[in-house]
Design a protein around this motif. Structure first.
Motif, PDB file in Angstrom:
ATOM      1  N   ASP A 183      11.994   4.361  20.769  1.00 28.30           N
ATOM      2  CA  ASP A 183      13.457   4.420  20.744  1.00 28.30           C
ATOM      3  C   ASP A 183      14.065   4.199  22.124  1.00 28.30           C
ATOM      4  OD1 ASP A 183      13.435   4.868  18.029  1.00 28.30           O
ATOM      5  OD2 ASP A 183      13.865   7.017  18.178  1.00 28.30           O
ATOM      6  N   ASN A 184      13.261   4.419  23.157  1.00 28.36           N
ATOM      7  CA  ASN A 184      13.711   4.225  24.534  1.00 28.36           C
ATOM      8  C   ASN A 184      13.100   2.983  25.165  1.00 28.36           C
ATOM      9  OD1 ASN A 184      15.418   6.691  25.416  1.00 28.36           O
ATOM     10  ND2 ASN A 184      13.792   7.519  24.131  1.00 28.36           N
ATOM     11  N   MET A 185      12.717   2.055  24.308  1.00 29.04           N
ATOM     12  CA  MET A 185      12.195   0.743  24.692  1.00 29.04           C
ATOM     13  C   MET A 185      10.889   0.797  25.481  1.00 29.04           C
ATOM     14  SD  MET A 185      15.663  -1.464  25.308  1.00 29.04           S
ATOM     15  CE  MET A 185      14.752  -2.992  25.333  1.00 29.04           C
ATOM     16  N   VAL A 186      10.108   1.833  25.238  1.00 26.08           N
ATOM     17  CA  VAL A 186       8.767   1.926  25.801  1.00 26.08           C
ATOM     18  C   VAL A 186       7.836   1.937  24.607  1.00 26.08           C
ATOM     19  CG1 VAL A 186       7.156   3.288  27.175  1.00 26.08           C
ATOM     20  CG2 VAL A 186       9.594   3.268  27.763  1.00 26.08           C
ATOM     21  N   SER A 187       7.065   0.881  24.447  1.00 29.36           N
ATOM     22  CA  SER A 187       6.218   0.800  23.256  1.00 29.36           C
ATOM     23  C   SER A 187       4.972  -0.013  23.554  1.00 29.36           C
ATOM     24  CB  SER A 187       6.990   0.174  22.089  1.00 29.36           C
ATOM     25  OG  SER A 187       7.408  -1.141  22.407  1.00 29.36           O
ATOM     26  N   GLY A 188       4.145  -0.124  22.535  1.00 32.49           N
ATOM     27  CA  GLY A 188       2.926  -0.912  22.654  1.00 32.49           C
ATOM     28  C   GLY A 188       1.963  -0.318  23.657  1.00 32.49           C
ATOM     29  N   SER A 189       1.297  -1.192  24.398  1.00 35.71           N
ATOM     30  CA  SER A 189       0.282  -0.729  25.343  1.00 35.71           C
ATOM     31  C   SER A 189       0.889   0.140  26.435  1.00 35.71           C
ATOM     32  CB  SER A 189      -0.458  -1.914  25.954  1.00 35.71           C
ATOM     33  OG  SER A 189       0.436  -2.742  26.668  1.00 35.71           O
ATOM     34  N   GLN A 190       2.134  -0.132  26.804  1.00 35.61           N
ATOM     35  CA  GLN A 190       2.796   0.665  27.834  1.00 35.61           C
ATOM     36  C   GLN A 190       2.935   2.119  27.382  1.00 35.61           C
ATOM     37  OE1 GLN A 190       6.828  -0.523  28.713  1.00 35.61           O
ATOM     38  NE2 GLN A 190       6.753   0.340  30.768  1.00 35.61           N
ATOM     39  N   ALA A 191       3.349   2.341  26.140  1.00 35.58           N
ATOM     40  CA  ALA A 191       3.492   3.702  25.614  1.00 35.58           C
ATOM     41  C   ALA A 191       2.132   4.373  25.470  1.00 35.58           C
ATOM     42  CB  ALA A 191       4.215   3.679  24.273  1.00 35.58           C
ATOM     43  N   GLY A 192       1.178   3.665  24.916  1.00 34.20           N
ATOM     44  CA  GLY A 192      -0.150   4.242  24.716  1.00 34.20           C
ATOM     45  C   GLY A 192      -0.830   4.597  26.018  1.00 34.20           C
ATOM     46  N   THR A 193      -0.743   3.705  26.981  1.00 22.52           N
ATOM     47  CA  THR A 193      -1.359   3.954  28.280  1.00 22.52           C
ATOM     48  C   THR A 193      -0.647   5.087  29.008  1.00 22.52           C
ATOM     49  OG1 THR A 193      -2.007   1.633  28.428  1.00 22.52           O
ATOM     50  CG2 THR A 193      -2.017   2.878  30.472  1.00 22.52           C
ATOM     51  N   GLY A 194       0.678   5.116  28.924  1.00 22.94           N
ATOM     52  CA  GLY A 194       1.452   6.182  29.575  1.00 22.94           C
ATOM     53  C   GLY A 194       1.124   7.553  29.006  1.00 22.94           C
ATOM     54  N   LEU A 195       1.095   7.657  27.688  1.00 26.23           N
ATOM     55  CA  LEU A 195       0.747   8.944  27.075  1.00 26.23           C
ATOM     56  C   LEU A 195      -0.677   9.347  27.413  1.00 26.23           C
ATOM     57  CD1 LEU A 195       2.268   9.104  23.473  1.00 26.23           C
ATOM     58  CD2 LEU A 195       2.792  10.525  25.446  1.00 26.23           C
ATOM     59  N   ARG A 196      -1.573   8.398  27.390  1.00 27.33           N
ATOM     60  CA  ARG A 196      -2.968   8.693  27.746  1.00 27.33           C
ATOM     61  C   ARG A 196      -3.041   9.257  29.159  1.00 27.33           C
ATOM     62  NH1 ARG A 196      -6.763   3.695  27.909  1.00 27.33           N
ATOM     63  NH2 ARG A 196      -5.612   3.407  29.825  1.00 27.33           N
ATOM     64  N   ARG A 197      -2.291   8.659  30.075  1.00 30.20           N
ATOM     65  CA  ARG A 197      -2.287   9.129  31.460  1.00 30.20           C
ATOM     66  C   ARG A 197      -1.710  10.537  31.566  1.00 30.20           C
ATOM     67  NH1 ARG A 197       0.634   5.325  34.227  1.00 30.20           N
ATOM     68  NH2 ARG A 197       2.384   6.691  34.557  1.00 30.20           N
ATOM     69  N   ILE A 198      -0.651  10.808  30.805  1.00 28.02           N
ATOM     70  CA  ILE A 198      -0.070  12.153  30.800  1.00 28.02           C
ATOM     71  C   ILE A 198      -1.090  13.163  30.292  1.00 28.02           C
ATOM     72  CG2 ILE A 198       1.650  13.619  29.657  1.00 28.02           C
ATOM     73  CD1 ILE A 198       3.546  11.137  29.773  1.00 28.02           C
ATOM     74  N   PHE A 199      -1.748  12.851  29.196  1.00 26.17           N
ATOM     75  CA  PHE A 199      -2.763  13.759  28.646  1.00 26.17           C
ATOM     76  C   PHE A 199      -3.881  14.006  29.659  1.00 26.17           C
ATOM     77  CE2 PHE A 199      -1.872  12.368  23.964  1.00 26.17           C
ATOM     78  CZ  PHE A 199      -0.661  13.025  24.000  1.00 26.17           C
ATOM     79  N   ASN A 200      -4.323  12.950  30.329  1.00 25.39           N
ATOM     80  CA  ASN A 200      -5.401  13.084  31.308  1.00 25.39           C
ATOM     81  C   ASN A 200      -4.973  13.908  32.516  1.00 25.39           C
ATOM     82  OD1 ASN A 200      -7.221  11.635  29.750  1.00 25.39           O
ATOM     83  ND2 ASN A 200      -6.799   9.698  30.779  1.00 25.39           N
ATOM     84  N   GLU A 201      -3.745  13.691  32.993  1.00 22.66           N
ATOM     85  CA  GLU A 201      -3.252  14.448  34.152  1.00 22.66           C
ATOM     86  C   GLU A 201      -3.120  15.929  33.827  1.00 22.66           C
ATOM     87  OE1 GLU A 201      -2.774  13.532  37.364  1.00 22.66           O
ATOM     88  OE2 GLU A 201      -3.644  11.610  36.763  1.00 22.66           O
ATOM     89  N   ILE A 202      -2.618  16.242  32.653  1.00 21.22           N
ATOM     90  CA  ILE A 202      -2.511  17.644  32.249  1.00 21.22           C
ATOM     91  C   ILE A 202      -3.900  18.267  32.150  1.00 21.22           C
ATOM     92  CG2 ILE A 202      -1.850  19.190  30.358  1.00 21.22           C
ATOM     93  CD1 ILE A 202       0.538  17.280  29.838  1.00 21.22           C
ATOM     94  N   ALA A 203      -4.834  17.542  31.568  1.00 23.18           N
ATOM     95  CA  ALA A 203      -6.199  18.051  31.432  1.00 23.18           C
ATOM     96  C   ALA A 203      -6.845  18.275  32.797  1.00 23.18           C
ATOM     97  CB  ALA A 203      -7.036  17.091  30.590  1.00 23.18           C
ATOM     98  N   LYS A 204      -6.564  17.402  33.771  1.00 26.97           N
ATOM     99  CA  LYS A 204      -7.108  17.564  35.121  1.00 26.97           C
ATOM    100  C   LYS A 204      -6.650  18.874  35.753  1.00 26.97           C
ATOM    101  CE  LYS A 204      -7.568  12.736  36.535  1.00 26.97           C
ATOM    102  NZ  LYS A 204      -7.014  11.710  37.440  1.00 26.97           N
TER     103      LYS A 204
END
Length: 172
Positions: free
Chosen positions: A132-153
């Motif tokens: 809805d905020n024009m972030v989609s596809g690989s950009q959204a998937g990669t961004g969320l993955r990075r957020i999950f990884n940073e929180i886990a770190k």
């Protein structure tokens, strides 16, 4: 031969009960077999995938690829296909997310979401907000993955880390 007979019966039954023909249903079954699904799993996935393809006006093979890949990414059994396709259809009808954007995103974030104990429903909701905020596809998937990884770190469960971010005004 018994498995083939069950698949044939399933294709004929769904071909008579849906907008798709028996040969089209057989093609969908073939798509699932190419993804490594066993006959019993194919029977458990077919009806829900037909509904997804109809709801999204998508190609049957592509619908199978995305639904099957999502099942695998979240380590879900084939009997959960209705849950998966319902989540997808709801996300697609309530946001700018669509099958292709979802497919491109989920391949990057799905396995990490599962590993981080973030549900399919929550992951899909996050992808919807991003779309809805024009972030989609690989950009959204990669961004969320990075957020999950940073929180886990930081040694936090992802859910707790997301709550802390939301409390600080950074939320999806």
């Amino acid at each position: 031969s018994q498995q083939f007979e069950r698949l044939t019966k399933n294709a004929k039954s769904l071909g008579a009960a849906t907008i798709f023909t028996a040969p089209q249903v057989s093609g969908l079954q073939l798509a699932y077999s190419k993804l490594g699904f066993r006959p019993e799993e194919i029977i458990n996935t077919t009806k829900a995938t037909l509904a997804l393809a109809q709801a999204t006006d998508s190609d049957l093979a592509r619908s199978a690829e995305v639904a099957g890949g999502t099942l695998r990414a979240f380590n879900l059994q084939a009997i959960n296909t209705s849950r998966v396709t319902d989540v997808m259809a709801k996300s697609f009808s309530n946001s700018a997310l669509d099958l292709e954007k979802f497919a491109e995103s989920i391949k990057f974030v799905g396995p990490n979401a599962k590993q981080s104990n973030v549900s399919l429903e929550r992951t899909s909701a996050m992808l919807s907000v991003l779309a809805d905020n024009m972030v989609s596809g690989s950009q959204a998937g990669t961004g969320l993955r990075r957020i999950f990884n940073e929180i886990a770190k930081k040694g936090l469960p992802v859910q707790e880390g997301l709550r802390k971010l939301a409390a600080e005004g950074l939320s999806l």
